[in-house]
Design an enzyme around this catalytic site. Structure first.
Site, PDB file in Angstrom:
ATOM      1  N   ASP A  20       0.863  -1.170   0.000  1.00 43.02           N
ATOM      2  CA  ASP A  20       0.000   0.000   0.000  1.00 43.02           C
ATOM      3  C   ASP A  20       0.913   1.237   0.000  1.00 43.02           C
ATOM      4  O   ASP A  20       2.082   1.138   0.374  1.00 43.02           O
ATOM      5  CB  ASP A  20      -0.877  -0.034   1.252  1.00 43.02           C
ATOM      6  CG  ASP A  20      -1.666   1.234   1.453  1.00 43.02           C
ATOM      7  OD1 ASP A  20      -2.306   1.694   0.494  1.00 43.02           O
ATOM      8  OD2 ASP A  20      -1.637   1.771   2.580  1.00 43.02           O
ATOM      9  N   ASP A  22      -0.028   5.217   0.909  1.00 40.99           N
ATOM     10  CA  ASP A  22      -0.218   6.149   2.021  1.00 40.99           C
ATOM     11  C   ASP A  22      -0.468   5.410   3.336  1.00 40.99           C
ATOM     12  O   ASP A  22      -1.363   4.580   3.443  1.00 40.99           O
ATOM     13  CB  ASP A  22      -1.391   7.084   1.724  1.00 40.99           C
ATOM     14  CG  ASP A  22      -1.176   7.862   0.433  1.00 40.99           C
ATOM     15  OD1 ASP A  22      -0.020   8.193   0.134  1.00 40.99           O
ATOM     16  OD2 ASP A  22      -2.161   8.118  -0.282  1.00 40.99           O
TER      17      ASP A  22
END
Length: 227
Positions: A20, A22
């Site tokens: 992922d 952020d």
């Protein structure tokens, strides 16, 4: 007439770590969306963790939702500038991202097939880079990342938001079963516990971070078996 047969490639599949963006690669503290290069800050330990994973032979692939594009908060060009900064900084340390997959949509505007928790982007990467799902992982900080990983058939590992992933990166060198992964998650922020012993590789037990080793002494490993 002689029947011709098509040769099947025996080239081994690649292993990968999906990440992922952020809250995992970069800090998202104080921002709901990160779309300015000056706001992009790597989380502690990310660069070193990625170096270790790359050295261990994993492709590094980013899977990110960027719904602010659909909302009109920022543009694809804004996002590309952030990615240029991220990749340039990683390259300075010898780390290369294989590819960044992003979803520019948001369900409040229009539904799509690619937004996490859909496994669509992971499945695209698996096909494009000939990835072995059984030897691959997904590191993320949300339940969407876990669901995405599970539906794609790769092993999920959920971390705390903006956590240092250096220690997390140490576990990917070893074959482990789901119970050990859950035990590891105690060390990195999850609170799930298992009472039953787990019979995983003694090699893994002898090469793990100290905190995890202490946890597993409560769950003795009797012998090494395949999971």
């Amino acid at each position: 007439m002689k029947r011709t047969t098509t040769s099947i490639s025996t080239q081994p599949l690649n292993k990968a770590v999906f990440l992922d963006r952020d809250g995992t690669i970069n800090s998202d503290e104080g921002h709901y969306y990160i779309y300015k290069p000056e706001d992009f800050v790597f989380n502690p330990g990310v660069i070193e963790g990625l170096k270790r994973l790359q050295k261990a032979g994993y492709l590094l692939i980013v899977i990110t939702n960027q719904g602010g594009i659909a909302k009109g908060i920022y543009t694809r060009e804004d996002m590309f500038k952030v990615h240029e900064k991220m990749c340039a900084e990683l390259e300075k340390h010898g780390v290369t991202l294989t590819k960044i997959y992003y979803c520019p949509h948001h369900e409040s505007i229009k539904t799509c097939v690619c937004r996490k928790p859909s496994p669509y982007m992971v499945n695209l990467a698996i096909e494009e880079f000939h990835i072995d799902k059984k030897r691959s992982w997904f590191i993320g900080d949300s339940s969407k990342d876990v669901k995405c990983a599970e539906d794609a058939g790769v092993k999920p590992l959920r971390i705390r938001k903006n956590q240092d992933i250096v220690r997390v990166s140490e576990i990917y060198h070893f074959p482990v079963c789901k119970k050990v992964v859950h035990l590891l998650q105690i060390n990195i922020g999850e609170k799930r516990r298992y009472r039953k012993p787990c019979h995983c590789s003694v090699f893994f037990r002898n090469n793990m971070p100290r905190k995890v080793h202490i946890l597993l002494t409560q769950y003795p490993i009797k012998h090494s078996i395949q999971h």
